[in-house]
Design a protein around this motif. Structure first.
Motif, PDB file in Angstrom:
ATOM      1  N   SER A   1      51.586  45.418  16.972  1.00 55.64           N
ATOM      2  CA  SER A   1      52.045  45.701  18.329  1.00 55.64           C
ATOM      3  C   SER A   1      50.876  45.656  19.304  1.00 55.64           C
ATOM      4  CB  SER A   1      52.726  47.072  18.391  1.00 55.64           C
ATOM      5  OG  SER A   1      53.128  47.355  19.724  1.00 55.64           O
ATOM      6  N   GLN A   2      50.582  44.464  19.802  1.00 56.87           N
ATOM      7  CA  GLN A   2      49.592  44.320  20.879  1.00 56.87           C
ATOM      8  C   GLN A   2      50.386  44.291  22.180  1.00 56.87           C
ATOM      9  OE1 GLN A   2      45.847  44.249  18.760  1.00 56.87           O
ATOM     10  NE2 GLN A   2      46.443  44.549  20.896  1.00 56.87           N
ATOM     11  N   ASN A   3      50.805  45.474  22.617  1.00 57.42           N
ATOM     12  CA  ASN A   3      51.806  45.587  23.674  1.00 57.42           C
ATOM     13  C   ASN A   3      51.325  45.123  25.046  1.00 57.42           C
ATOM     14  OD1 ASN A   3      50.189  48.010  23.203  1.00 57.42           O
ATOM     15  ND2 ASN A   3      51.326  48.960  24.868  1.00 57.42           N
ATOM     16  N   TYR A   4      50.000  45.047  25.264  1.00 53.13           N
ATOM     17  CA  TYR A   4      49.527  44.636  26.591  1.00 53.13           C
ATOM     18  C   TYR A   4      49.841  43.166  26.877  1.00 53.13           C
ATOM     19  CZ  TYR A   4      46.854  48.984  27.226  1.00 53.13           C
ATOM     20  OH  TYR A   4      46.472  50.293  27.392  1.00 53.13           O
ATOM     21  N   ARG A   5      50.119  42.396  25.851  1.00 57.70           N
ATOM     22  CA  ARG A   5      50.499  40.994  26.072  1.00 57.70           C
ATOM     23  C   ARG A   5      51.842  40.872  26.786  1.00 57.70           C
ATOM     24  NH1 ARG A   5      48.781  36.556  21.693  1.00 57.70           N
ATOM     25  NH2 ARG A   5      46.752  37.356  21.034  1.00 57.70           N
ATOM     26  N   TRP A   6      52.683  41.912  26.662  1.00 52.41           N
ATOM     27  CA  TRP A   6      54.056  41.817  27.140  1.00 52.41           C
ATOM     28  C   TRP A   6      54.190  42.374  28.554  1.00 52.41           C
ATOM     29  CZ3 TRP A   6      56.981  38.626  24.511  1.00 52.41           C
ATOM     30  CH2 TRP A   6      56.623  38.365  23.197  1.00 52.41           C
ATOM     31  N   TYR A   7      53.366  41.837  29.451  1.00 51.30           N
ATOM     32  CA  TYR A   7      53.414  42.177  30.876  1.00 51.30           C
ATOM     33  C   TYR A   7      53.322  40.886  31.676  1.00 51.30           C
ATOM     34  CZ  TYR A   7      53.173  47.233  30.353  1.00 51.30           C
ATOM     35  OH  TYR A   7      53.478  48.538  30.046  1.00 51.30           O
ATOM     36  N   PRO A   8      53.881  40.872  32.886  1.00 47.29           N
ATOM     37  CA  PRO A   8      53.923  39.602  33.633  1.00 47.29           C
ATOM     38  C   PRO A   8      52.563  39.067  34.055  1.00 47.29           C
ATOM     39  CG  PRO A   8      54.804  41.419  34.956  1.00 47.29           C
ATOM     40  CD  PRO A   8      54.647  41.934  33.552  1.00 47.29           C
ATOM     41  N   ALA A   9      51.606  39.932  34.417  1.00 49.80           N
ATOM     42  CA  ALA A   9      50.328  39.427  34.929  1.00 49.80           C
ATOM     43  C   ALA A   9      49.568  38.593  33.893  1.00 49.80           C
ATOM     44  CB  ALA A   9      49.464  40.575  35.441  1.00 49.80           C
ATOM     45  N   PRO A  10      49.293  39.104  32.693  1.00 51.79           N
ATOM     46  CA  PRO A  10      48.567  38.253  31.742  1.00 51.79           C
ATOM     47  C   PRO A  10      49.335  37.014  31.335  1.00 51.79           C
ATOM     48  CG  PRO A  10      49.280  40.299  30.688  1.00 51.79           C
ATOM     49  CD  PRO A  10      49.498  40.472  32.158  1.00 51.79           C
ATOM     50  N   ARG A  11      50.669  37.087  31.336  1.00 52.12           N
ATOM     51  CA  ARG A  11      51.471  35.899  31.010  1.00 52.12           C
ATOM     52  C   ARG A  11      51.242  34.807  32.046  1.00 52.12           C
ATOM     53  NH1 ARG A  11      53.995  35.491  25.971  1.00 52.12           N
ATOM     54  NH2 ARG A  11      53.913  37.600  25.161  1.00 52.12           N
ATOM     55  N   VAL A  12      51.242  35.191  33.312  1.00 50.63           N
ATOM     56  CA  VAL A  12      51.027  34.215  34.391  1.00 50.63           C
ATOM     57  C   VAL A  12      49.602  33.682  34.356  1.00 50.63           C
ATOM     58  CG1 VAL A  12      50.780  34.025  36.891  1.00 50.63           C
ATOM     59  CG2 VAL A  12      52.852  34.989  35.916  1.00 50.63           C
ATOM     60  N   VAL A  13      48.629  34.550  34.127  1.00 48.49           N
ATOM     61  CA  VAL A  13      47.232  34.102  34.066  1.00 48.49           C
ATOM     62  C   VAL A  13      47.047  33.110  32.924  1.00 48.49           C
ATOM     63  CG1 VAL A  13      44.877  34.861  33.585  1.00 48.49           C
ATOM     64  CG2 VAL A  13      46.300  36.140  35.192  1.00 48.49           C
ATOM     65  N   GLN A  14      47.655  33.364  31.794  1.00 49.30           N
ATOM     66  CA  GLN A  14      47.587  32.418  30.681  1.00 49.30           C
ATOM     67  C   GLN A  14      48.110  31.047  31.105  1.00 49.30           C
ATOM     68  OE1 GLN A  14      50.404  33.128  27.485  1.00 49.30           O
ATOM     69  NE2 GLN A  14      49.011  32.276  25.952  1.00 49.30           N
ATOM     70  N   GLU A  15      49.245  31.034  31.799  1.00 46.01           N
ATOM     71  CA  GLU A  15      49.833  29.767  32.248  1.00 46.01           C
ATOM     72  C   GLU A  15      48.931  29.070  33.266  1.00 46.01           C
ATOM     73  OE1 GLU A  15      53.602  30.875  33.784  1.00 46.01           O
ATOM     74  OE2 GLU A  15      54.475  31.348  31.804  1.00 46.01           O
ATOM     75  N   LEU A  16      48.353  29.828  34.199  1.00 50.54           N
ATOM     76  CA  LEU A  16      47.492  29.233  35.214  1.00 50.54           C
ATOM     77  C   LEU A  16      46.232  28.637  34.598  1.00 50.54           C
ATOM     78  CD1 LEU A  16      47.853  31.923  38.027  1.00 50.54           C
ATOM     79  CD2 LEU A  16      48.625  29.545  38.145  1.00 50.54           C
ATOM     80  N   LEU A  17      45.654  29.325  33.626  1.00 50.33           N
ATOM     81  CA  LEU A  17      44.455  28.784  32.980  1.00 50.33           C
ATOM     82  C   LEU A  17      44.790  27.550  32.153  1.00 50.33           C
ATOM     83  CD1 LEU A  17      42.544  32.026  31.927  1.00 50.33           C
ATOM     84  CD2 LEU A  17      42.077  30.500  33.856  1.00 50.33           C
ATOM     85  N   GLU A  18      45.950  27.553  31.519  1.00 52.46           N
ATOM     86  CA  GLU A  18      46.375  26.355  30.791  1.00 52.46           C
ATOM     87  C   GLU A  18      46.558  25.171  31.741  1.00 52.46           C
ATOM     88  OE1 GLU A  18      49.897  27.597  28.782  1.00 52.46           O
ATOM     89  OE2 GLU A  18      48.829  28.414  27.046  1.00 52.46           O
ATOM     90  N   ALA A  19      46.950  25.467  32.989  1.00 52.73           N
ATOM     91  CA  ALA A  19      47.149  24.427  34.003  1.00 52.73           C
ATOM     92  C   ALA A  19      45.863  24.091  34.755  1.00 52.73           C
ATOM     93  CB  ALA A  19      48.224  24.866  34.996  1.00 52.73           C
ATOM     94  N   ASP A  20      44.724  24.672  34.322  1.00 52.61           N
ATOM     95  CA  ASP A  20      43.416  24.368  34.915  1.00 52.61           C
ATOM     96  C   ASP A  20      43.349  24.789  36.384  1.00 52.61           C
ATOM     97  OD1 ASP A  20      40.901  23.434  34.216  1.00 52.61           O
ATOM     98  OD2 ASP A  20      41.246  21.460  35.109  1.00 52.61           O
ATOM     99  N   ALA A  21      43.931  25.963  36.700  1.00 53.58           N
ATOM    100  CA  ALA A  21      44.069  26.396  38.094  1.00 53.58           C
ATOM    101  C   ALA A  21      42.738  26.633  38.794  1.00 53.58           C
ATOM    102  CB  ALA A  21      44.913  27.668  38.159  1.00 53.58           C
ATOM    103  N   VAL A  22      41.688  27.017  38.054  1.00 52.21           N
ATOM    104  CA  VAL A  22      40.382  27.257  38.692  1.00 52.21           C
ATOM    105  C   VAL A  22      39.300  26.344  38.110  1.00 52.21           C
ATOM    106  CG1 VAL A  22      40.869  29.624  39.399  1.00 52.21           C
ATOM    107  CG2 VAL A  22      39.916  29.198  37.126  1.00 52.21           C
ATOM    108  N   GLY A  23      39.714  25.280  37.453  1.00 54.62           N
ATOM    109  CA  GLY A  23      38.760  24.322  36.922  1.00 54.62           C
ATOM    110  C   GLY A  23      37.980  24.865  35.738  1.00 54.62           C
TER     111      GLY A  23
END
Length: 347
Positions: A124-146
């Motif tokens: 149970s790594q419960n901090y993964r189940w929040y919207p902010a880190p989920r969105v940050v993961q997606e943005l980094l995968e999309a190369d949002a800040v190079g």
């Protein structure tokens, strides 16, 4: 299908699981409660309105008496692997609270046995189940800040006012690294998609600390590709408190992603925030966050139930969590040795 679970460990945080987290997930049904304390067991059983026949002093008794598909373990950390192995040998899937174990070698015993038996073992790594880190993961995968150049993480709380004799957190082994930073290590792996290779940790022991082990730790964490992370964590900070997931600045060639998560009570997502800044002199723009059916422990429990029912393997499987545990272990070694320590996975 509803996954029938035996819940082991009902004191403190385990009692909170029983009363507030598990009942919200309709994919599971509690069929057995286990705790060695008769008073604790009876209090939780009464609050949940469950029959006396569902309450047991040991997992062994519960496994022999009720039909169940899985075991949820929220007992003290030193019992996690022994209880997980007992459940696995009985043919039950297992969800276990973090930290999975106090060493990767111990955790590996349960991981191997689960794989041999074809059973789900999730941490149970419960901090993964929040919207902010989920969105940050997606943005980094999309190369949002190079190309990334640096990551800074700060965690600050004051937790030094309770009586030493009655507050178990002060006696938790390595409370800053093992109990708190393990969340941040796991989030770091999640959002960046990179593994840690080396950790340099220094711990502080101020005379006023009530903790038996380190309550303040600063670390330099090297990730794959040479990316360096600066981490500062404290249970003894009088500076403005952070959310439980900390405050993160992720810097790259084309901007900065900043986020914080898990503020307030468990499962509250109102404090989750993500901003994107494209230039040092530009204003940070808020990023819209998605709604989630379940956050925190409920999100992980729902994912666990779906894995048990034949769905995708859990992202925080026991095998995957060995990598977060290995970062924790390296940090602990470095805090003692005073030199950088490699992150080593067991064979």
């Amino acid at each position: 299908m509803t996954v029938r679970i035996i819940h082991v460990g009902l004191g403190g945080w385990g009692g909170n699981w029983a009363r507030t987290a598990i009942p919200q997930v309709t994919e599971v049904e509690v069929v057995g409660l286990v705790d060695p304390s008769a008073a604790t067991l009876e209090a939780v059983r009464t609050d949940l309105g469950m029959p006396e026949s569902s309450a047991f002093a040991s997992l062994t008794e519960a496994l022999a008496a009720v039909e169940a598909d899985a075991v949820v373990i929220t007992a003290p950390a030193v019992t996690h692997v022994p209880l997980a192995l007992e459940a696995l040998e009985a043919g039950k899937h297992v969800l276990v609270e973090k930290p999975f174990a106090n060493s990767t070698d111990e955790a590996l015993q349960a991981v191997r046995r689960a794989e041999e038996l074809g059973l789900v073992l999730q941490v149970s790594q419960n901090y993964r189940w929040y919207p902010a880190p989920r969105v940050v993961q997606e943005l980094l995968e999309a190369d949002a800040v190079g190309e990334l150049s640096a990551i800074d993480i700060d965690f600050r709380q004051w937790d030094n006012d309770e009586p030493v004799e009655t507050y178990p957190h002060y006696r938790f082994p390595h409370p800053m690294i093992n109990d708190m930073a393990i969340h941040h290590f796991d989030l770091l792996r999640m959002v960046t998609g990179r593994e840690a290779v080396r950790v340099y940790a220094r711990a502080s022991y101020p005379s006023y600390s009530k903790y038996q082990d380190e309550a303040i730790t600063s670390m330099v964490i090297e990730l794959e590709g040479g990316l360096v992370v600066s981490y500062r964590g404290s249970w003894l900070s009088r500076a403005p408190r952070t959310a439980w997931a900390g405050e993160w600045s992720i810097q790259g060639e084309d901007g900065e992603l900043w986020f914080t998560s898990r503020d307030g009570s468990p499962s509250e997502v109102a404090g989750d925030r993500v901003t994107l800044r494209k230039d040092q002199d530009a204003a940070a723009e808020p990023v819209e966050l998605p709604s989630m059916q379940h956050a925190d422990r409920q999100g992980g429990l729902q994912a666990f139930a779906r894995s048990v029912e034949g769905g995708p393997a859990p992202e925080t499987s026991g095998r995957d969590n060995l990598r977060s545990l290995a970062v924790m272990e390296a940090a602990g070694r470095s805090a003692v040795s005073g030199v950088p320590e490699d992150v080593v996975l067991p064979d």
